[in-house]
Scaffold this active site. Structure first.
Site, PDB file in Angstrom:
ATOM      1  CB  ILE A 178       7.809   6.859  14.214  1.00 12.29           C
ATOM      2  CG1 ILE A 178       8.984   5.881  14.085  1.00 12.29           C
ATOM      3  CG2 ILE A 178       7.538   7.590  12.905  1.00 12.29           C
ATOM      4  CD1 ILE A 178      10.276   6.449  13.584  1.00 12.29           C
TER       5      ILE A 178
ATOM      6  NE  ARG B 163       0.802  10.404  10.201  1.00 15.44           N
ATOM      7  CZ  ARG B 163       0.324   9.361   9.545  1.00 15.44           C
ATOM      8  NH1 ARG B 163      -0.898   8.954   9.745  1.00 15.44           N
ATOM      9  NH2 ARG B 163       1.063   8.733   8.672  1.00 15.44           N
TER      10      ARG B 163
ATOM     11  CE  LYS C 158      10.260  12.753  14.070  1.00 17.05           C
ATOM     12  NZ  LYS C 158       9.127  13.197  14.875  1.00 17.05           N
ATOM     13  CB  VAL C 159      13.862  10.018   8.763  1.00 20.65           C
ATOM     14  CG1 VAL C 159      13.354   9.119   7.642  1.00 20.65           C
ATOM     15  CG2 VAL C 159      15.376  10.013   8.804  1.00 20.65           C
ATOM     16  CB  SER C 160       9.358  13.110   6.771  1.00 18.72           C
ATOM     17  OG  SER C 160       8.136  13.073   6.069  1.00 18.72           O
ATOM     18  CB  VAL C 161       7.978   7.902   4.577  1.00 15.08           C
ATOM     19  CG1 VAL C 161       7.617   7.167   3.302  1.00 15.08           C
ATOM     20  CG2 VAL C 161       8.775   7.014   5.523  1.00 15.08           C
TER      21      VAL C 161
ATOM     22  NE  ARG D 135       1.026  12.809   7.296  1.00 16.24           N
ATOM     23  CZ  ARG D 135       1.297  14.040   7.677  1.00 16.24           C
ATOM     24  NH1 ARG D 135       0.356  14.789   8.182  1.00 16.24           N
ATOM     25  NH2 ARG D 135       2.508  14.526   7.549  1.00 16.24           N
TER      26      ARG D 135
ATOM     27  NE  ARG E 118      -6.686   4.091   5.894  1.00 14.15           N
ATOM     28  CZ  ARG E 118      -5.708   4.611   6.633  1.00 14.15           C
ATOM     29  NH1 ARG E 118      -5.835   4.727   7.924  1.00 14.15           N
ATOM     30  NH2 ARG E 118      -4.603   5.018   6.060  1.00 14.15           N
TER      31      ARG E 118
ATOM     32  CE  LYS F 232      -1.692   1.735   3.984  1.00 16.63           C
ATOM     33  NZ  LYS F 232      -1.384   3.171   4.139  1.00 16.63           N
ATOM     34  CG  ASN F 233       2.629   2.638   3.536  1.00 21.91           C
ATOM     35  OD1 ASN F 233       1.434   2.873   3.405  1.00 21.91           O
ATOM     36  ND2 ASN F 233       3.228   2.553   4.715  1.00 21.91           N
TER      37      ASN F 233
ATOM     38  CG  ASP G 209       3.485   1.490   9.363  1.00 21.98           C
ATOM     39  OD1 ASP G 209       3.126   2.341  10.188  1.00 21.98           O
ATOM     40  OD2 ASP G 209       3.575   1.726   8.139  1.00 21.98           O
TER      41      ASP G 209
ATOM     42  CB  CYS H 230      -4.726  10.963  11.613  1.00 22.66           C
ATOM     43  SG  CYS H 230      -3.083  10.386  11.881  1.00 22.66           S
TER      44      CYS H 230
END
Ligand code: UD1
Length: 434
Positions: A339, A131, A172-175, A102, A409, A22-23, A317, A126
């Site tokens: 996280i 976030r 900061k690490v953000s996907v 999101r 989802r 999904k991601n 996750d 959320c």
């Protein structure tokens, strides 16, 4: 509203095909906005989030068509979808749509890069935390965008109609911010360097697809990504990478129930840290040609402390699923979430099944118990809901999980995949199940 009913106690045994991630699918679909040509994605999972993003993209002018099922095809095989954003008809992503998911905020990158403007609703909070979107804003500003916040919308413009390459250092690490800035930079003028980029496999998959579309990208999968912007991108054909979170979830399910599962169409290197933790917990993991065999015979579950981290660390996750497993460990486990600030919604529900968990800020201390006992529980978010299913599979008697739309989802045909492997699990549909 649907519910899922589980009668716990059956060991799992058999083969589970892992779906496309999904991601990965979501940013890949959004990348289709970067070109007027056709982007074909294979191995797209059948999920509510994918369907919702299709609706959102349609709003911007994306046409899509689905390849029909081939005769004799496994109903669990992924779908092939063709996307074509010949003309972008609307550069606004409205609140009603963005607030539902999101990741749809990420359209801001491609829309701004291709059209020189975008107006995208702030996603709002959320269940798992606030976030914010500050990294997206500073990242796009570094590419020359002017950005205002106007009545709940981020309004972005590229002066002269085109973004300019720049240097972006994420605090900061953000996907999501890495995906978005990387997509935007593919059409910017000149070179962009992203420092402290997310190294998640989904970032590497998106970069591979963008390269197939004509982008020039180096370093995806490392902390520094370099992108040489192009005037245009073209169509491509790309297969979505396997879902490492789904893989880890079923690995934890069989660790919990005992038995042996072959998880196929996946790859162990996508989740080395989680598999390492499972091995430390006493679970046997063997590589297969296209996946892994996960097995737990008679022995108990050893407690293993875990701290969530960006890739290649233990994924947030999988934190809820791992906590479910540790409720049955022979000893006490400390699980630290670094996280998201509020990702312990499953704790209260696991306690309803008899788990002993103490929460102190970002640390959960889980004291293993001999048995869990089935009860009605409520899904609160996507990953939390599947942790309740895992716990229910090992609990004595009946567990019903309500609000399963959270599960839909992100987990394709969960009850079918598990019941094929011996779980007593069924979906109770509609009004009657309230
Ligand atoms: C993605 C995944 C989600 C996963 C998460 C972390 C998708 C669709 N979702 O979410 O499943 O749990 O990565 O691996 O791929 N942050 C800021 N400012 C920003 C952006 C993020 O402070 O502008 C913070 C977040 O609040 C969070 C952290 O950065 O604390 C990491 O979040 P991020 O990696 O951005 O998560 P998502 O991309 O939303």
């Amino acid at each position: 509203m649907d519910k899922i009913r589980i009668v716990g106690g059956n060991a799992l045994s058999g083969t589970i095909p892992i779906s496309g991630a999904k991601n990965a699918a979501l940013p890949l679909m959004i990348a289709g906005l970067l070109t007027p040509d056709r982007l074909t994605l294979e191995n797209v999972p059948r999920l509510r989030d994918v369907a919702l993003l299709q609706r959102i993209l349609t709003n911007h002018g994306v046409d899509y068509s689905l390849d029909g099922k081939r005769p004799g095809q496994d109903p669990l095989a992924g779908q092939t979808i063709h996307f074509q954003a010949r003309d972008i008809v609307d550069t606004t992503a409205p609140y009603e749509l963005v607030s539902q998911m999101r990741a749809s905020f990420w359209v801001i990158g491609p829309l701004l890069a291709r059209m020189g403007e975008a107006r995208v609703s702030l996603p709002g909070g959320c269940a798992i935390g606030t976030r914010p979107v500050d990294f997206f804003i500073s990242g796009l500003k570094a590419l020359g965008a002017d950005i205002d916040i106007d009545r709940g919308y981020v309004v972005a413009r590229a002066p002269g109609g085109r973004l300019l390459g720049g240097r972006v250092t994420f605090p900061k690490v953000s996907v999501g911010a890495t995906h978005t800035v990387m997509m935007a930079a593919t059409l910017a003028k000149g070179e962009t360097v992203i420092e402290n980029a997310a190294r998640e496999p989904e970032v590497v998959d998106l970069a591979a697809c963008l390269v197939a579309m004509g982008a020039e990208i180096e370093g995806a999968g490392t902390e520094t990504i370099r992108i040489q912007g192009k005037r245009d991108l073209h169509g491509a054909w790309h297969s979505v990478l396997p879902d490492r979170i789904e893989t880890g979830t079923y690995a934890m399910a069989v660790a919990m129930t005992g038995g042996s599962l072959d998880l196929v169409n996946t790859a162990p290197e996508l989740l080395s840290s989680a598999l390492g933790v499972l091995a430390d917990a006493g679970v046997s993991i063997e590589p297969l040609k296209t996946g892994i065999r996960v097995r737990r015979d008679g022995g108990g579950i050893r407690p293993v402390d875990v701290t969530t981290e960006p890739f290649p660390g233990f994924p947030t996750d999988l934190q809820a699923q791992f906590m479910a497993l540790m409720t049955r460990a022979e000893g006490t486990t400390r699980i630290t979430e670094t996280i998201f600030e509020n990702r312990f919604m499953h704790v209260a529900e696991l306690v309803r099944l008899g788990a002993r968990i103490h929460l102190d800020g970002q640390v959960a201390t889980v004291e293993g118990v001999d048995r869990l006992i089935g009860a009605p529980v409520m899904a609160t978010d996507l990953r939390a809901s599947v942790s309740l299913v895992i716990a229910g599979l090992a609990a004595e008697g009946d567990t019903t999980v309500s609000r399963v739309y959270h599960l839909d989802r992100g987990f394709e045909r969960l009850e079918e995949k598990l019941s094929r492997c011996g779980a007593a699990i069924e979906r109770l549909s509609g009004e009657g199940s309230r």
